[in-house]
Design an enzyme around this catalytic site. Structure first.
Site, PDB file in Angstrom:
ATOM      1  N   PRO A 115       0.871  -1.176   0.027  1.00 54.14           N
ATOM      2  CA  PRO A 115       0.095   0.083   0.084  1.00 54.14           C
ATOM      3  C   PRO A 115       0.861   1.277  -0.066  1.00 54.14           C
ATOM      4  CG  PRO A 115      -0.089  -0.880   2.142  1.00 54.14           C
ATOM      5  CD  PRO A 115       0.889  -1.956   1.133  1.00 54.14           C
ATOM      6  N   CYS A 116       1.501   1.296  -1.179  1.00 54.05           N
ATOM      7  CA  CYS A 116       2.444   2.678  -1.218  1.00 54.05           C
ATOM      8  C   CYS A 116       1.710   3.749  -1.142  1.00 54.05           C
ATOM      9  CB  CYS A 116       3.257   2.402  -2.269  1.00 54.05           C
ATOM     10  SG  CYS A 116       2.691   1.503  -3.548  1.00 54.05           S
TER      11      CYS A 116
END
Length: 92
Positions: free
Chosen positions: A53-54
DNA sequence: CAAACTATTCAGC
DNA sequence: GCTGAATAGTTTG
């Protein structure tokens, strides 16, 4: 895959829904306090961007950084996750 | 191993 | 608020 990258992924994955964390924060959690740039480099070179989940990792506490889908999408994603969180927290 | 690159952060103006 | 410099790790040769 580098050891530091693993730590970074772990930290990023530990970020709760609807919550944003800064590169500095992640770097510190990963063990490299001042390696904020390394974190960005890893995330952009990460082998599995989908499981990472950048979009929860940003520059500052209110300023979004770069993203594969576009920085503007991050805001929408964060808002969406926020709803998901409410959905989960909601006893129903 | 060394050089170059980067999705950043801090300091100065 | 914007520009310039520094730091720390990854990747490529």
């Amino acid at each position: 895959m580098t050891p530091f990258a693993k730590k970074v992924y772990r930290v990023v994955l530990s970020i709760p829904l609807g919550q944003t964390r800064t590169y500095k924060w992640v770097a510190q959690k990963a063990g490299r306090k001042g390696a904020y740039r390394a974190v960005g480099t890893i995330l952009k070179n990460n082998p599995f961007p989908v499981i990472i989940p950048c979009h929860r990792v940003i520059k500052s506490s209110n300023i979004l950084g770069g993203y594969v889908f576009g920085k503007e999408s991050k805001s929408e994603i964060l808002d969406l996750e926020r709803r998901i969180k409410e959905c989960l927290t909601s006893k129903k």
